[in-house]
Design a protein around this motif. Sequence first.
Motif, PDB file in Angstrom:
ATOM      1  N   VAL A   1       1.776   9.715  -5.495  1.00 41.17           N
ATOM      2  CA  VAL A   1       2.302  11.043  -5.166  1.00 41.17           C
ATOM      3  C   VAL A   1       3.326  11.483  -6.216  1.00 41.17           C
ATOM      4  O   VAL A   1       3.323  12.648  -6.646  1.00 41.17           O
ATOM      5  N   ASP A   2       4.187  10.565  -6.651  1.00 39.63           N
ATOM      6  CA  ASP A   2       5.173  10.904  -7.681  1.00 39.63           C
ATOM      7  C   ASP A   2       4.496  11.309  -8.985  1.00 39.63           C
ATOM      8  O   ASP A   2       4.924  12.252  -9.646  1.00 39.63           O
ATOM      9  N   ARG A   3       3.423  10.594  -9.360  1.00 34.51           N
ATOM     10  CA  ARG A   3       2.677  10.962 -10.570  1.00 34.51           C
ATOM     11  C   ARG A   3       2.053  12.342 -10.449  1.00 34.51           C
ATOM     12  O   ARG A   3       2.091  13.142 -11.385  1.00 34.51           O
ATOM     13  N   MET A   4       1.497  12.635  -9.277  1.00 36.82           N
ATOM     14  CA  MET A   4       0.879  13.948  -9.065  1.00 36.82           C
ATOM     15  C   MET A   4       1.927  15.053  -9.134  1.00 36.82           C
ATOM     16  O   MET A   4       1.690  16.111  -9.725  1.00 36.82           O
ATOM     17  N   LYS A   5       3.101  14.815  -8.555  1.00 37.76           N
ATOM     18  CA  LYS A   5       4.178  15.807  -8.620  1.00 37.76           C
ATOM     19  C   LYS A   5       4.622  16.038 -10.050  1.00 37.76           C
ATOM     20  O   LYS A   5       4.860  17.178 -10.462  1.00 37.76           O
ATOM     21  N   ALA A   6       4.741  14.957 -10.829  1.00 40.22           N
ATOM     22  CA  ALA A   6       5.149  15.087 -12.232  1.00 40.22           C
ATOM     23  C   ALA A   6       4.097  15.862 -13.025  1.00 40.22           C
ATOM     24  O   ALA A   6       4.441  16.719 -13.850  1.00 40.22           O
ATOM     25  N   ASN A   7       2.824  15.587 -12.773  1.00 40.54           N
ATOM     26  CA  ASN A   7       1.755  16.320 -13.458  1.00 40.54           C
ATOM     27  C   ASN A   7       1.770  17.800 -13.088  1.00 40.54           C
ATOM     28  O   ASN A   7       1.582  18.660 -13.947  1.00 40.54           O
ATOM     29  N   LEU A   8       1.979  18.092 -11.819  1.00 44.27           N
ATOM     30  CA  LEU A   8       2.043  19.495 -11.395  1.00 44.27           C
ATOM     31  C   LEU A   8       3.220  20.213 -12.043  1.00 44.27           C
ATOM     32  O   LEU A   8       3.100  21.359 -12.488  1.00 44.27           O
ATOM     33  N   GLU A   9       4.362  19.544 -12.109  1.00 47.17           N
ATOM     34  CA  GLU A   9       5.539  20.150 -12.729  1.00 47.17           C
ATOM     35  C   GLU A   9       5.313  20.362 -14.221  1.00 47.17           C
ATOM     36  O   GLU A   9       5.702  21.403 -14.771  1.00 47.17           O
ATOM     37  N   ALA A  10       4.668  19.414 -14.880  1.00 46.66           N
ATOM     38  CA  ALA A  10       4.366  19.566 -16.313  1.00 46.66           C
ATOM     39  C   ALA A  10       3.419  20.744 -16.529  1.00 46.66           C
ATOM     40  O   ALA A  10       3.620  21.550 -17.449  1.00 46.66           O
ATOM     41  N   ASN A  11       2.412  20.870 -15.682  1.00 46.69           N
ATOM     42  CA  ASN A  11       1.481  22.001 -15.802  1.00 46.69           C
ATOM     43  C   ASN A  11       2.192  23.331 -15.555  1.00 46.69           C
ATOM     44  O   ASN A  11       1.945  24.318 -16.244  1.00 46.69           O
TER      45      ASN A  11
ATOM     46  N   ALA B   1       0.833  -1.207   0.000  1.00 43.81           N
ATOM     47  CA  ALA B   1       0.000   0.000   0.000  1.00 43.81           C
ATOM     48  C   ALA B   1       0.865   1.252   0.000  1.00 43.81           C
ATOM     49  O   ALA B   1       0.563   2.223  -0.696  1.00 43.81           O
ATOM     50  N   SER B   2       1.954   1.239   0.746  1.00 45.07           N
ATOM     51  CA  SER B   2       2.816   2.429   0.790  1.00 45.07           C
ATOM     52  C   SER B   2       3.512   2.651  -0.551  1.00 45.07           C
ATOM     53  O   SER B   2       3.699   3.796  -0.972  1.00 45.07           O
ATOM     54  N   VAL B   3       3.865   1.570  -1.246  1.00 44.87           N
ATOM     55  CA  VAL B   3       4.463   1.712  -2.580  1.00 44.87           C
ATOM     56  C   VAL B   3       3.454   2.351  -3.533  1.00 44.87           C
ATOM     57  O   VAL B   3       3.802   3.238  -4.319  1.00 44.87           O
ATOM     58  N   GLN B   4       2.202   1.919  -3.459  1.00 51.32           N
ATOM     59  CA  GLN B   4       1.157   2.504  -4.312  1.00 51.32           C
ATOM     60  C   GLN B   4       0.972   3.983  -4.017  1.00 51.32           C
ATOM     61  O   GLN B   4       0.815   4.802  -4.929  1.00 51.32           O
ATOM     62  N   ILE B   5       1.011   4.354  -2.748  1.00 52.86           N
ATOM     63  CA  ILE B   5       0.837   5.752  -2.374  1.00 52.86           C
ATOM     64  C   ILE B   5       2.009   6.589  -2.890  1.00 52.86           C
ATOM     65  O   ILE B   5       1.817   7.679  -3.430  1.00 52.86           O
ATOM     66  N   VAL B   6       3.226   6.070  -2.745  1.00 58.63           N
ATOM     67  CA  VAL B   6       4.404   6.801  -3.225  1.00 58.63           C
ATOM     68  C   VAL B   6       4.337   6.985  -4.734  1.00 58.63           C
ATOM     69  O   VAL B   6       4.628   8.074  -5.256  1.00 58.63           O
ATOM     70  N   GLN B   7       3.924   5.952  -5.463  1.00 59.59           N
ATOM     71  CA  GLN B   7       3.791   6.070  -6.914  1.00 59.59           C
ATOM     72  C   GLN B   7       2.746   7.111  -7.288  1.00 59.59           C
ATOM     73  O   GLN B   7       2.942   7.917  -8.206  1.00 59.59           O
TER      74      GLN B   7
END
Length: 99
Positions: A71-81, A63-69
């Motif tokens: 969060v990383d996707r959300m950070k990448a999307n925010l940086e792309a935006n 579950a923690s691996v899924q959460i980290v993944q």
Amino acid sequence: MLRYTLMRLGIFAGCLVVVWGLVYSGLAPRGLGSSNGLWVVLLALLLSAPISFVVLRKERDRASVQIVQRVDRMKANLEANRSQEDAADDTSRAQGQAS
């Protein structure tokens, strides 16, 4: 994450049934006055927490691996935006200066 939560609730429910049986059979103390229901729930929580910690270790790690993944996707999307907004702002400023 949902699987971990359901497994944790299952362990708590099992502990609740066991504690309820022990209290009403007289093998465990009944609590003070009318606090018997709360006493049973607190004892079940106290027992289920360490059991869940030990038994569900692998599921918690998954579950923690899924959460980290996530969060990383959300950070990448925010940086792309953010970079798209910066590029659009730079373009509009360049066009404004050329006019």
